[in-house]
Design a protein around this motif. Structure first.
Motif, PDB file in Angstrom:
ATOM      1  N   THR A 161      78.433  43.354  36.368  1.00 29.13           N
ATOM      2  CA  THR A 161      78.643  42.204  35.491  1.00 29.13           C
ATOM      3  C   THR A 161      77.841  42.449  34.210  1.00 29.13           C
ATOM      4  O   THR A 161      76.930  43.270  34.196  1.00 29.13           O
ATOM      5  CB  THR A 161      78.148  40.918  36.181  1.00 29.13           C
ATOM      6  N   PRO A 162      78.203  41.756  33.139  1.00 30.81           N
ATOM      7  CA  PRO A 162      77.488  42.001  31.878  1.00 30.81           C
ATOM      8  C   PRO A 162      75.997  41.710  32.005  1.00 30.81           C
ATOM      9  O   PRO A 162      75.590  40.805  32.735  1.00 30.81           O
ATOM     10  CB  PRO A 162      78.142  41.015  30.913  1.00 30.81           C
ATOM     11  N   PHE A 163      75.197  42.495  31.317  1.00 29.04           N
ATOM     12  CA  PHE A 163      73.754  42.260  31.333  1.00 29.04           C
ATOM     13  C   PHE A 163      73.165  42.739  30.016  1.00 29.04           C
ATOM     14  O   PHE A 163      73.754  43.572  29.328  1.00 29.04           O
ATOM     15  CB  PHE A 163      73.094  42.987  32.508  1.00 29.04           C
ATOM     16  N   ASP A 164      72.013  42.196  29.699  1.00 31.40           N
ATOM     17  CA  ASP A 164      71.268  42.687  28.532  1.00 31.40           C
ATOM     18  C   ASP A 164      70.291  43.744  28.998  1.00 31.40           C
ATOM     19  O   ASP A 164      69.777  43.677  30.112  1.00 31.40           O
ATOM     20  CB  ASP A 164      70.494  41.545  27.861  1.00 31.40           C
ATOM     21  N   TYR A 165      70.050  44.687  28.141  1.00 27.49           N
ATOM     22  CA  TYR A 165      69.154  45.782  28.481  1.00 27.49           C
ATOM     23  C   TYR A 165      68.030  45.833  27.468  1.00 27.49           C
ATOM     24  O   TYR A 165      68.280  45.823  26.263  1.00 27.49           O
ATOM     25  CB  TYR A 165      69.950  47.094  28.466  1.00 27.49           C
TER      26      TYR A 165
ATOM     27  N   GLN B 104      70.885  39.296  34.770  1.00 26.72           N
ATOM     28  CA  GLN B 104      71.401  39.103  33.408  1.00 26.72           C
ATOM     29  C   GLN B 104      70.635  39.937  32.399  1.00 26.72           C
ATOM     30  O   GLN B 104      71.121  40.217  31.310  1.00 26.72           O
ATOM     31  CB  GLN B 104      71.341  37.623  33.042  1.00 26.72           C
ATOM     32  N   VAL B 105      69.417  40.313  32.799  1.00 24.54           N
ATOM     33  CA  VAL B 105      68.586  41.120  31.899  1.00 24.54           C
ATOM     34  C   VAL B 105      67.977  42.259  32.711  1.00 24.54           C
ATOM     35  O   VAL B 105      67.437  42.043  33.785  1.00 24.54           O
ATOM     36  CB  VAL B 105      67.436  40.272  31.291  1.00 24.54           C
ATOM     37  N   LEU B 106      68.088  43.459  32.176  1.00 22.29           N
ATOM     38  CA  LEU B 106      67.415  44.604  32.787  1.00 22.29           C
ATOM     39  C   LEU B 106      66.264  45.008  31.892  1.00 22.29           C
ATOM     40  O   LEU B 106      66.453  45.243  30.699  1.00 22.29           O
ATOM     41  CB  LEU B 106      68.362  45.797  32.921  1.00 22.29           C
ATOM     42  N   ILE B 107      65.085  45.075  32.483  1.00 21.21           N
ATOM     43  CA  ILE B 107      63.923  45.515  31.714  1.00 21.21           C
ATOM     44  C   ILE B 107      63.584  46.924  32.190  1.00 21.21           C
ATOM     45  O   ILE B 107      63.105  47.115  33.309  1.00 21.21           O
ATOM     46  CB  ILE B 107      62.733  44.559  31.937  1.00 21.21           C
ATOM     47  N   ASP B 108      63.880  47.868  31.335  1.00 23.14           N
ATOM     48  CA  ASP B 108      63.706  49.280  31.700  1.00 23.14           C
ATOM     49  C   ASP B 108      62.259  49.678  31.442  1.00 23.14           C
ATOM     50  O   ASP B 108      61.774  49.569  30.309  1.00 23.14           O
ATOM     51  CB  ASP B 108      64.663  50.131  30.857  1.00 23.14           C
ATOM     52  N   ILE B 109      61.578  50.117  32.497  1.00 20.18           N
ATOM     53  CA  ILE B 109      60.178  50.534  32.304  1.00 20.18           C
ATOM     54  C   ILE B 109      60.033  52.065  32.295  1.00 20.18           C
ATOM     55  O   ILE B 109      58.936  52.580  32.292  1.00 20.18           O
ATOM     56  CB  ILE B 109      59.251  49.919  33.383  1.00 20.18           C
ATOM     57  N   SER B 110      61.192  52.739  32.263  1.00 22.61           N
ATOM     58  CA  SER B 110      61.104  54.203  32.349  1.00 22.61           C
ATOM     59  C   SER B 110      60.601  54.835  31.066  1.00 22.61           C
ATOM     60  O   SER B 110      60.224  55.994  31.056  1.00 22.61           O
ATOM     61  CB  SER B 110      62.469  54.783  32.741  1.00 22.61           C
ATOM     62  N   ARG B 111      60.615  54.096  29.978  1.00 18.69           N
ATOM     63  CA  ARG B 111      60.155  54.701  28.714  1.00 18.69           C
ATOM     64  C   ARG B 111      58.704  54.362  28.399  1.00 18.69           C
ATOM     65  O   ARG B 111      58.202  54.753  27.353  1.00 18.69           O
ATOM     66  CB  ARG B 111      61.054  54.236  27.575  1.00 18.69           C
TER      67      ARG B 111
ATOM     68  N   ASP C 132      85.688  41.947  34.909  1.00 14.63           N
ATOM     69  CA  ASP C 132      85.095  40.599  34.817  1.00 14.63           C
ATOM     70  C   ASP C 132      86.167  39.538  35.024  1.00 14.63           C
ATOM     71  O   ASP C 132      85.965  38.559  35.744  1.00 14.63           O
ATOM     72  CB  ASP C 132      84.434  40.382  33.447  1.00 14.63           C
ATOM     73  N   ALA C 133      87.314  39.740  34.399  1.00 18.90           N
ATOM     74  CA  ALA C 133      88.382  38.736  34.500  1.00 18.90           C
ATOM     75  C   ALA C 133      88.973  38.732  35.909  1.00 18.90           C
ATOM     76  O   ALA C 133      89.307  37.666  36.448  1.00 18.90           O
ATOM     77  CB  ALA C 133      89.472  39.036  33.461  1.00 18.90           C
ATOM     78  N   ALA C 134      89.078  39.920  36.509  1.00 18.59           N
ATOM     79  CA  ALA C 134      89.625  39.972  37.869  1.00 18.59           C
ATOM     80  C   ALA C 134      88.772  39.136  38.812  1.00 18.59           C
ATOM     81  O   ALA C 134      89.283  38.478  39.727  1.00 18.59           O
ATOM     82  CB  ALA C 134      89.704  41.430  38.346  1.00 18.59           C
ATOM     83  N   ASP C 135      87.477  39.143  38.584  1.00 22.42           N
ATOM     84  CA  ASP C 135      86.586  38.353  39.429  1.00 22.42           C
ATOM     85  C   ASP C 135      86.787  36.844  39.255  1.00 22.42           C
ATOM     86  O   ASP C 135      86.349  36.060  40.075  1.00 22.42           O
ATOM     87  CB  ASP C 135      85.117  38.693  39.129  1.00 22.42           C
ATOM     88  N   MET C 136      87.428  36.461  38.165  1.00 17.06           N
ATOM     89  CA  MET C 136      87.651  35.018  37.923  1.00 17.06           C
ATOM     90  C   MET C 136      88.899  34.508  38.621  1.00 17.06           C
ATOM     91  O   MET C 136      89.142  33.308  38.645  1.00 17.06           O
ATOM     92  CB  MET C 136      87.808  34.754  36.424  1.00 17.06           C
ATOM     93  N   ILE C 137      89.707  35.405  39.113  1.00 15.45           N
ATOM     94  CA  ILE C 137      90.957  34.952  39.746  1.00 15.45           C
ATOM     95  C   ILE C 137      90.647  34.385  41.121  1.00 15.45           C
ATOM     96  O   ILE C 137      89.970  35.019  41.935  1.00 15.45           O
ATOM     97  CB  ILE C 137      91.965  36.127  39.827  1.00 15.45           C
ATOM     98  N   GLN C 138      91.123  33.173  41.325  1.00 15.70           N
ATOM     99  CA  GLN C 138      90.885  32.505  42.599  1.00 15.70           C
ATOM    100  C   GLN C 138      92.106  32.696  43.484  1.00 15.70           C
ATOM    101  O   GLN C 138      93.190  32.231  43.159  1.00 15.70           O
ATOM    102  CB  GLN C 138      90.676  30.998  42.375  1.00 15.70           C
TER     103      GLN C 138
END
Lengths: 145, 288, 772
Positions: free
Chosen positions: B4-8, B49-56, C120-126
């Motif tokens: 899923t989308p996340f911030d890095y 939702q957020v990944l905090i990379d500590i590898s650097r 992402d959209a596929a996951d929204m399908i019920q």
């Protein structure tokens, strides 16, 4: 998957049973329970954000209680569905009291489907036991109130 | 297999990582080597939702001796521990355990800190951490605190690290005198994880008796555990084959065994005994 | 013909680009404006789909379209090419609409501007499901309800009896009839490159191009054109590099037609690359046969008859060859033996699982496993050496072509020769002595033997649903380079090398001057594909014969150009010579293209095309021997040695043959010891990732001591037989026989695969009722 276990709670059986069947208490005890609402009779709908460690999923669940014989027995039926798949289970809860300690013995069948089943088989049972342990610890605290 | 989308965010310092964790709370996860978290994210089992990379962050990957202890930075790779000549001399169990993890690619990228914090019930490190009685140094908003290995592994995928804390260092007390160490595992043929893994760290007295024994077991239960019964059965005795067998028979005492497609709880309990016996005898053999 | 290349260990010309990461697989093909598809797949093994709500997904960022089962009415069902008497034929639509019949059954397709947004959209399908009871066990499935396909009122897909000889009489006249239930477990092929499709439709030209990771580009073109109801000559299938197939890409899948259709709807390229999870769920599986074996024997070890009553698990639907696989098992039940009466009774059943289909060996490993286990059961019953039981039942070399009671004619063979060579290489006598010593010391050491035969070079067209021939075009370009177009599109076998070797030798040119082109239906003449160990025997032969035709023409032209009598022209080392006059074939080719001076009636250009259809199968054979030790404490198996002697007829490239045998043995190791696709009783797939589904690793493999005998096949002029599946077929029973032999002192005569350490430990520790 068969689930069976016994938890000992330092609280009298009447109070434990009352807590076990009180939706507001349940909402506080079920790990990750974000809401629990009465739908009809002994049927409740719940939103669970259940998980272990980094692994989490959100489930829409229905919880039903049946075969009520206060304060010694009831049957719990749970069905949940969410992005990681589904889970369903039912179990018999038997409560006995001795020296002020209530033993809850549960025997049930549970199954999971979808992603949970196909990638999680090595941990599902441990996760179920862990969540049960958390639930009963929280319940003990509630029953001692 | 798409997360899923996340911030890095690549943290530049440990303080920044801790501050970011404080800011984002439960929505954030620390990214170390990424060998457990990233696969879970790709399956969408983990959705930070957020990944905090500590590898650097500089100075999180190191191995150095200080007094009677070895200090290992949390971002030290398995391969660094496996290949360090000094580690092989002063803490052979660390090197042996590192070498038993996954494959070369995994060991080149995966970190000891990432592994212990994820606390996979079948990971190799937790057994060694318990056997070596290490201390975990965790950094948090209010400073550092030290958690002993025995208190660190709490349950399935669950450690004593509090929300907002980051593991900074692992301190390994170095054994004195005649000591022997060994890590033995039964490898899962698919994952390479430990179906059962046993780490043994023991000391012998002048007469060749077992003066102290410290044994960690992984893979067998929901979390790694100390085989207290086995340790007691070894201590004070000459660790011959019979004593090792008797001790190994107690290694899984009072523990609930995992059960999965590959190994039933009954078989796992048996494997703990066999593996413990082999590891104890190997450790005795290594003690000079 | 001078053999500069053929028969030598020529390095694969494919490898430099592949090991540098410079090859192009489907996912490496990038087209502008490509849209990406993600699927919603059933999470239930069996469920009624009561609703699909795609409203949120349709509005999600980047989403261009969402399709469900209601939208795809005009796309034909997934094709099945085999047809058996009274076979039930369920229609397998490319998206499920009313019911989902297996975990992974596609329900909706989301098209978005990138694959992340699509997912992402596929996951929204019920999807609303009403779970139905699942059918997961073959025997229960055959017995009755619940049904996978309600309309049939049965789960039995078909029943089939085959074989010759009076089996009842054979058993009556036997001294003993041995019985054993035997499982060939369900396996996942797991090609390193999962499936993938890129589809591009040009509305103006009305031309659809499909890039697909497949073993059969031309058959796919035909089938997808039929599914989409479009003219076949407006559909082009391009198969770029293919990262393994093992039969799993000998198929036409729902996604191939659906992606083509979506591209036609949207007028933009669309791409789908299968994830490993999807690969486990919705790419075909293999094996899945559970049968009861009966073997009639005489006291001297002679096998009088063999009957195999087998349940074959089809899965929920048929893919291309699903129902045909058990028929191949029936054909090969005679193994390398003279068995006067053989009968197979197949009960094919539907279950709520992914379809089974051809997986490396496709029906033959099942048969060989059964027959080779049978030989060991006979040996155990009579206290004979397993080698002697086999020797006793071999046909003699002078009995070839040898007719089996399954209706086949084995082309050629010398089974004793391969056996003796393997025994010698293994030092079999010494192995026996060492085993005695090890047993006396309390160790569990076993020797496994298998003497297999397999059926290759598929095959005569009468035996195949879509033609058993293969095609080749060879041409010499104006500048003298040689182009070979083969219909046998490879997926890792190395035809670019082996066919170039043939062309290099036949034309007397360097293999660097030869380019082998395959896998593009608009460039290459119609072909069948690479499967059934057929590419060299059938496709290579087509190349060989086309080369002869090309040389005939070139020879005539050379005579004309040199002004000599054609009868005096000889060809060697790339030159046509007559007396003192000589011309290189490249010069001849240039003149053929310039066409300024051609003999009367000769067409310009220098190319030849040949379609070769063999008149029989070929039957490679061999002997495998291995030594295994079982850890008494843990049940873990260690392989100490592995010795193989394979006879695949004439060898074009020993390096490629070794590679095929080694890979085949490793895949057998997978089935014997590790692999098993497990569904639970609800049809949930429990082995859904490579964390749980164990493939053999390099560290699990023994050193393989490979050797060969060479018995040329009379079926084709090259004398080759085929080797793609031999390793798998020969090795699986060999490995299992060794482990069972190791446990023989404990009274074990049979164990089912995979031989998991826990199973063995339970037997060793007396903690089991499993030993037969």
């Amino acid at each position: 998957m068969r689930l069976e276990g016994t938890h000992e709670l330092h609280a009298p059986r009447d109070k434990v049973f009352a807590a076990l069947t009180d939706p507001q208490v349940l909402a506080r005890c079920i790990p990750g329970c974000e809401s629990l609402e009465k739908q009809a009779g002994d049927v409740y709908t719940a939103k669970l954000s259940a998980g272990v460690g980094a692994i989490k999923g959100v489930f829409q669940a229905t919880v039903r209680m049946a075969d009520m014989r206060p304060p010694e027995h009831y049957r719990l039926i749970v069905e949940g569905k969410g992005q990681p798949g589904f889970l369903k289970g039912s179990g018999d809860m038997d409560l006995t009291e001795k020296d002020g300690i209530t033993s809850i013995h549960y025997v049930g069948e549970a199954s999971v489907g979808g992603l949970l089943a196909s990638v999680g088989q090595r941990m599902v049972e441990s996760a179920a036991k862990m969540l049960a342990g958390k639930f009963f610890s929280a319940l003990e605290a509630e029953a001692q109130k | 297999m798409i997360p899923t989308p996340f911030d890095y965010i690549a943290a530049k310092s440990l303080d920044e990582a801790v501050a970011l964790l404080g800011k984002h709370g439960e929505a954030a996860k620390i990214l170390a080597g990424g060998h457990s978290l990233v696969p879970a994210m790709k399956l969408r089992l983990a959705q930070p939702q957020v990944l905090i990379d500590i590898s650097r962050i500089k100075d999180l990957a190191y191995i150095r001796e200080e007094g009677n202890s070895l200090r290992v930075g949390a971002m030290t790779t398995h391969y660094a521990l496996e290949s360090s000549k000094r580690v092989r001399v002063v803490s052979p169990l660390l090197a042996e355990c590192a070498a038993a993890i996954g494959d070369v690619q995994v060991r080149n990228r995966g970190t000891i800190g990432g592994s212990v914090v994820h606390a996979d019930p079948a990971a190799d490190w937790p057994a060694a951490m318990i056997a070596l009685r290490v201390e975990m140094v965790c950094a948090g908003a209010k400073g550092e605190r030290v958690i002993k290995a025995d208190d660190f592994f709490v349950d399935l995928l669950t450690t004593a690290i509090a929300p907002g804390e980051v593991l900074r260092e692992i301190r390994i007390p170095l054994s004195q005198g005649r000591t022997g160490q060994s890590y033995k595992k039964v490898r899962h043929p698919a994952s390479g994880f430990a179906v059962v893994g046993v780490a043994v760290n023991l000391g012998l007295d002048a007469a060749g008796k077992c003066a102290n024994a410290s044994i960690g077991v992984t893979g067998a239960a929901a979390k790694a555990f100390r085989a207290g019964g086995a340790e007691a059965a070894l201590t004070g005795k000459p660790p011959d084959a019979a004593v090792a067998a008797a001790a190994a028979a107690k290694a899984a005492d009072r523990q609930d065994m995992n059960s999965d497609l590959y190994a039933s709880a009954e078989y796992r309990r048996h494997l703990v005994e066999v593996t413990a016996r082999r590891a104890v005898l190997a450790a005795v053999g290594a003690a000079k | 013909m001078a053999t500069k290349y053929v028969g030598n260990r020529v390095k694969r010309t494919e490898d430099p680009r592949l090991i540098q990461g410079l090859g192009h697989y489907v996912d490496d093909i990038k087209l502008p404006d490509t849209l990406h598809v993600a699927f919603v797949r059933s999470i239930y093994g069996h469920a009624r789909i009561t609703g699909v709500d795609a409203s949120a997904a349709a509005k999600a960022p980047g989403v261009v379209a969402v399709y469900t089962g209601k939208d795809i009415g005009k796309i034909g069902g997934v094709p099945c090419a085999s047809d058996l008497p009274e076979m039930k034929k369920p229609e397998f639509l490319v998206l499920a609409s009313n019911k989902a019949l297996f975990v992974g059954h596609a329900i909706a397709a989301v098209v978005a501007t990138d694959r992340y947004l699509a997912k992402d959209a596929a996951d929204m399908i019920q999807v609303d499901y009403e779970e139905l009871p699942a059918v997961t066990e073959e025997v229960k499935a055959a017995a009755g309800a619940p049904y996978v396909h309600e309309q049939f009122g049965t789960n039995i897909a078909y029943k089939l009896t085959a074989g010759e000889g009076d089996i009842a009489a054979a058993f009556r006249s036997s001294d003993k009839v041995i019985k054993q239930r035997i499982l060939n477990q369900r396996l996942a092929p797991i090609a390193m490159e999962p499936r993938g499709v890129l589809a591009r439709y040009y509305p103006g030209e009305q031309e659809l191009t499909l890039w697909s990771s497949t073993q059969i580009p031309h058959l796919m073109r035909t089938q997808v054109a039929l599914m989409l109801g479009m003219p076949e000559n407006r559909l082009r299938v391009i198969t770029p590099e293919v990262g393994g197939g093992f039969g799993s890409k000998l198929n036409v899948y729902a996604e191939e037609a659906l992606l083509g259709w979506i591209s036609m709807q949207l007028g933009q390229p669309v791409k789908w690359i299968e994830s490993r999870r999807e690969n486990f769920q919705s790419t075909i599986h293999g094996r899945a046969q559970l049968g009861d074996l009966e073997i009639g024997i005489r006291k001297d070890g002679t096998v009088t008859g063999l009957r195999y009553n087998v349940f074959a698990d089809m899965g929920a639907y048929y893919q291309l060859l699903t129902p045909a696989i058990p028929t191949l098992t029936g054909l090969m039940l005679s193994g390398s033996y003279k068995i006067p009466a053989i009968q197979i009774n197949v009960t094919a059943v539907f279950t709520n699982k992914m379809s089974t289909d051809a997986y490396r060996g496709a029906g033959r490993p099942e048969a060989t496993y059964v027959v080779e286990r049978a030989m060991d059961l006979v040996a155990a019953e009579l206290g004979m050496d397993p080698v002697e039981v086999r020797r006793k039942n071999f046909p003699a070399p002078n009995e070839f072509p040898f007719k089996t009671a399954t209706g086949l004619f084995y082309d050629s063979g010398d089974y004793v020769l391969a056996l003796e060579k393997a025994l010698k290489n293994a030092d079999y006598k010494k192995l026996g002595e060492e085993q005695k010593k090890a047993r006396a010391a309390g160790r569990l050491v076993g020797i496994g033997v298998s003497t297999y035969v397999e059926i290759c070079a598929l095959g005569p067209s009468a035996a195949l649903p879509a033609g058993g021939w293969e095609s080749a075009t060879v041409r010499i370009e104006p500048t003298g380079t040689v182009t070979v177009l083969t219909g046998a599109s490879p997926h890792g076998q190395g035809q670019e090398t082996s066919f170039a070797q043939i062309a290099g030798d036949e034309l007397g040119v360097s293999i660097e001057a030869v380019t082998v082109i395959h896998g593009d239906t608009s460039i290459v003449q119609y072909g069948i594909g690479t499967f059934g160990s057929r590419a060299t025997a059938v496709g290579g032969t087509a190349v060989f014969v086309a080369l002869q035709r090309l040389k005939e023409k070139a020879s005539k032209l050379a005579a004309h150009l040199m002004g000599v009598d054609p009868a005096t022209v000889k060809f060697a080392d790339g030159r046509f010579t007559s007396g003192a006059k000589s011309m290189a074939i490249q010069e001849v080719a240039l003149h053929a293209h310039l066409a300024k001076s051609l003999p009367e009636g000769m067409e310009p250009g220098l190319s030849a095309t040949y379609f070769f259809e063999p008149k029989n199968f070929t039957f490679p054979f061999g002997t495998h021997i291995c030594i295994a030790e079982v850890d008494k404490d843990t049940g873990e198996i260690t392989l100490q040695r592995y010795i193989a002697v394979d006879d695949c007829g004439r060898v074009i490239n020993p390096l490629l043959v070794d590679g095929q045998v080694q890979g085949g043995i490793v895949q057998a190791l997978g089935q014997a010891f590790y692999e098993h696709v497990v569904y639970d009783e609800n049809g949930q797939l429990l082995t859904g990732t490579l964390m749980d589904y164990a493939l053999p690793r390099a560290t699990n493999c023994p050193w393989m001591e490979l050797d060969r005998t060479e018995t040329p096949s009379p079926v084709n002029p090259l004398g080759v037989k085929g080797v793609g599946e031999a390793g798998t077929i020969g090795a699986t029973p060999c490995l299992v026989n060794a482990v069972i032999d190791a446990l023989a002192p404990l009274g074990v005569r049979h164990l089912d695969m995979p031989l998991k350490p826990e199973t063995l430990w339970r037997i060793i520790s007396g903690n089991s009722a499993r030993s037969a």
